[in-house]
Write a protein that holds these residues in place. Structure first.
Motif, mmCIF file in Angstrom:
data_model
loop_
_atom_site.group_PDB
_atom_site.id
_atom_site.type_symbol
_atom_site.label_atom_id
_atom_site.label_comp_id
_atom_site.label_asym_id
_atom_site.label_seq_id
_atom_site.Cartn_x
_atom_site.Cartn_y
_atom_site.Cartn_z
ATOM 1 N N GLU A 144 -3.009 2.503 18.672
ATOM 2 C CA GLU A 144 -2.776 1.000 18.815
ATOM 3 C C GLU A 144 -1.747 0.314 19.508
ATOM 4 O O GLU A 144 -1.886 -0.382 20.364
ATOM 5 N N GLY A 179 0.805 -0.185 12.722
ATOM 6 C CA GLY A 179 -0.390 0.073 13.500
ATOM 7 C C GLY A 179 -0.153 1.477 13.887
ATOM 8 O O GLY A 179 1.118 2.101 13.958
ATOM 9 N N ASN A 224 -3.149 -6.012 18.020
ATOM 10 C CA ASN A 224 -2.381 -6.301 19.541
ATOM 11 C C ASN A 224 -2.909 -7.898 19.833
ATOM 12 O O ASN A 224 -2.186 -8.388 20.490
ATOM 13 N N SER A 245 -7.821 -4.318 19.605
ATOM 14 C CA SER A 245 -7.391 -4.060 18.163
ATOM 15 C C SER A 245 -6.674 -5.673 17.804
ATOM 16 O O SER A 245 -6.115 -6.352 18.554
ATOM 17 N N SER A 266 -2.349 0.576 25.086
ATOM 18 C CA SER A 266 -2.566 0.322 23.939
ATOM 19 C C SER A 266 -4.184 -0.166 23.732
ATOM 20 O O SER A 266 -4.702 -0.198 24.815
ATOM 21 N N GLU A 267 -4.517 -0.207 22.502
ATOM 22 C CA GLU A 267 -5.857 -0.770 22.507
ATOM 23 C C GLU A 267 -5.989 -2.014 22.637
ATOM 24 O O GLU A 267 -5.625 -2.976 21.774
#
Length: 189
Positions: free
Chosen positions: A149, A145, A64, A61, A57-58
């Motif tokens: 993301e 998202g 997140n 972000s 995942s980012e």
């Protein structure tokens, strides 16, 4: 150690050794300080392993960051509120922290006419991992998202997932069971 095989073999050995009284006596003789040091190490490794699941995942972000932050915040605050109901203030009993969940179960703030529901909900809401899991699942599935993301782009194409060794290793069945279930998607990649 990241191998599931080691955990499976270790679990079998521990189950067998639990039947031997001398081993139990030896484990009971370990000083509390040593057990505390091992628990610190174990929980640090568990937290690092949990956070490593976010590798696809980012990390930058805001979606997140908020999900992880709220999950950690609620995982620390809600069980702390529930654990204060563990022992009555007039009691002289000192309960170790790993037994607090069981004392909260019968005296916790969650009260309905059904004692079984009270017991289950007070127990679950006094556990940090359960609260973090529920909050993270709810937020991850309700806050919008993109696939990048959320980190699910890795699993969106079957060929890309087959080429990624970490994904293949994480989702294979133990003891080569996957070769008997090749017809199931994601098994036996």
């Amino acid at each position: 150690m990241g191998s599931r095989r080691a955990v499976e073999v270790g679990a079998c050995i521990v189950i067998i050794l639990s039947l031997v009284g001398k081993v139990s006596a030896f484990i009971a003789s370990i000083p509390v300080v040593m057990v505390a040091a091992l628990l610190c190490y174990m929980w640090a490794m568990l937290a690092a392993l949990g956070l490593s699941n976010l590798r696809y995942s980012e990390a930058g972000s805001s979606r997140n960051i908020i999900i992880v932050g709220l999950s950690l915040f609620f995982a620390l605050s809600i069980p702390a509120y529930f654990q204060q109901y563990g022992i009555s203030p007039n009691s002289n009993v000192l309960v170790p922290s790993y037994y607090q969940t069981y004392t909260v179960a019968s005296h916790g703030p969650f009260r309905t006419p059904n004692p079984g529901v009270n017991y289950v909900m007070n127990t679950l809401l006094s556990m940090n991992m359960f609260v973090a899991f529920v909050v993270a699942i709810i937020l991850d599935n309700t806050v919008p998202g993109s696939k990048q993301e959320r980190g699910v782009y890795v699993w969106s194409e079957a060929e890309a997932a087959r080429r990624e060794p970490a994904v293949t290793k994480d989702y294979e069945l133990p003891f080569r069971v996957g070769k008997f279930f090749r017809w199931v998607k994601w098994v036996g990649l």
